[in-house]
Design an enzyme around this catalytic site. Structure first.
Site, PDB file in Angstrom:
ATOM      1  N   CYS A   1      19.199  -6.070  57.872  1.00 44.41           N
ATOM      2  CA  CYS A   1      20.210  -7.099  57.577  1.00 44.41           C
ATOM      3  C   CYS A   1      21.377  -7.094  58.553  1.00 44.41           C
ATOM      4  CB  CYS A   1      20.719  -6.934  56.147  1.00 44.41           C
ATOM      5  SG  CYS A   1      19.409  -7.150  54.957  1.00 44.41           S
TER       6      CYS A   1
ATOM      7  N   HIS B   1      27.277 -10.776  55.156  1.00 47.00           N
ATOM      8  CA  HIS B   1      25.846 -10.857  54.862  1.00 47.00           C
ATOM      9  C   HIS B   1      25.675 -11.252  53.399  1.00 47.00           C
ATOM     10  CE1 HIS B   1      21.681  -9.943  54.450  1.00 47.00           C
ATOM     11  NE2 HIS B   1      21.870  -8.857  53.735  1.00 47.00           N
TER      12      HIS B   1
ATOM     13  N   ASN C   1      18.982 -14.116  49.906  1.00 55.31           N
ATOM     14  CA  ASN C   1      19.149 -13.181  51.018  1.00 55.31           C
ATOM     15  C   ASN C   1      18.045 -13.425  52.038  1.00 55.31           C
ATOM     16  OD1 ASN C   1      19.318 -11.009  52.739  1.00 55.31           O
ATOM     17  ND2 ASN C   1      19.433  -9.443  51.136  1.00 55.31           N
TER      18      ASN C   1
END
Ligand code: UT7
Length: 333
Positions: A118, A258, A288
């Site tokens: 990520c 994020h 996500n």
């Protein structure tokens, strides 16, 4: 020590691509023991996009890059460098960068894939920008793309509801002094590896009929362990950038975290003493998307008129590895 580039380099265009298929929480409640209320209140996610089976990362990454090139009025052949960050490459090799290069016709570029989960977009941004600053490339692109629907266990409610598919792209060039990437702070810590990983499919545990039957080619996550580390590191890292550049949370036009969980994002923003309205949120619509969350959030912020030349922005991420980092920019276009 401030991490400054050898010359000012900034983002000069953005692009994105999502597959058209929308999967709502109610859709997932039909195949899993879950419900819309749990998913929305625990994560902030309302829906996500999933590709049709047989769609590879390059098929989303290339249109996202093309959109960024068009926005800047560049031909693909003008790109010198293409860095693609993904945990779901088309194939383990060749690199997805090569596939995207071919799809857009970036005939003069070199490039490679970079995996930092990520945090991949931030690490790729710093890598590519450093090369532009050093003169190793004049026009570079970073593409963050993930097809997470191909690596989730659709029988595991604890992870299946969290992820979506998407791609974001940015163009990097040298910009006027004082603009672009001003500072960054990135870290890795392998001792966190056991909390978020895919057990099989690499050299340690190649694919066998047994690993497939055991669903070892899917995401395994200890959610609460990742959660508490993510809040701490994203907030501490972003705070560090503010402090060493003599800034306060209120100086930021936009905080782009994020998009893993709205509760992580809210907690980080609170610790930075930010006006919540200055945090970019798209987790509700896209979930996500791993490496794509930050570049797509930047693209959408531009589309929504929330980013103007001269604005101060912090990007911040945390992910598998563990990997984490933050980047401070003065928006350059
Ligand atoms: O991008 C990479 C980095 N990843 C992250 O940053 C993710 C970090 N972690 C998280 O976002 C959160 O930990 C999760 C969203 C994954 C989980 O939220 P949580 O508040 O930590 O929930 P939990 O895992 O402690 O589970 C609470 C309860 C459990 O039931 P019991 O044991 O209390 O009866 C779970 O079984 O919620 C249950 N549960 C669900 N219930 C309905 C877990 N998933 C679901 C679900 N629907 N989808």
């Amino acid at each position: 020590m401030n991490h400054r580039l050898a010359a000012p380099v900034g983002i000069t265009a953005t692009g994105q691509c999502f597959p058209p298929k929308v999967v709502t929480n109610d859709d997932l409640a039909q195949i899993l023991d879950t419900n819309d209320e749990w998913i929305r209140s625990r994560t902030g996610i309302r829906e996500r996009r999933w590709v049709e089976p047989g769609t590879g990362a390059s098929q989303l990454g290339a249109p996202a890059l093309q959109q960024a090139l068009d926005a800047r009025g560049l031909k693909a052949s003008e790109l010198d460098l293409l860095v693609v960050t993904t945990v779901t490459p088309d194939t383990l090799f060749p690199a997805t960068a090569c596939r995207i290069q071919e799809r857009v016709g970036a005939s003069n570029a070199f490039g490679f894939d970079l995996n930092a989960a990520c945090s991949g977009f931030l690490f790729a941004l710093t890598t590519a920008a450093s090369m532009v600053a050093a003169g190793a490339a004049r026009k570079a692109a970073v593409v963050g793309v993930d097809i997470m629907s191909t690596i989730i266990n659709k029988e595991d409610r604890a992870t299946a509801v969290l992820f979506g598919d998407g791609a974001g792209a940015v163009i990097l060039e040298q910009v006027d002094p004082g603009y672009g990437i001003l500072d960054f702070e990135h870290r890795i810590d392998g001792s966190g590896g056991e909390f978020l990983f895919m057990p099989a499919g690499g050299s340690l545990k190649p694919a066998t009929a047994e690993t497939v039957a055991n669903k070892e080619h899917t995401i395994h996550q200890a959610g609460s362990e990742v959660f508490k580390n993510a809040v701490r590191e994203m907030a501490d890292n972003s705070r560090l950038l503010l402090d060493r550049n003599g800034l306060k949370g209120e100086d930021l036009a936009l905080f782009v975290p994020h998009q893993a969980n709205i509760r992580i994002m809210d907690a980080a923003a609170k610790r930075l003493e930010l006006d919540p309205a200055r945090m970019m949120v798209n987790i509700d619509r896209y979930a996500n998307t791993t490496t794509a969350t930050i570049p797509t959030a930047l693209h959408q912020a531009r589309e929504q008129g929330r980013l103007a030349k001269g604005d101060l922005v912090i990007l911040s991420a945390f992910g598998a590895g563990f990997t984490w980092g933050s980047t401070l920019l003065r928006w350059a276009c």
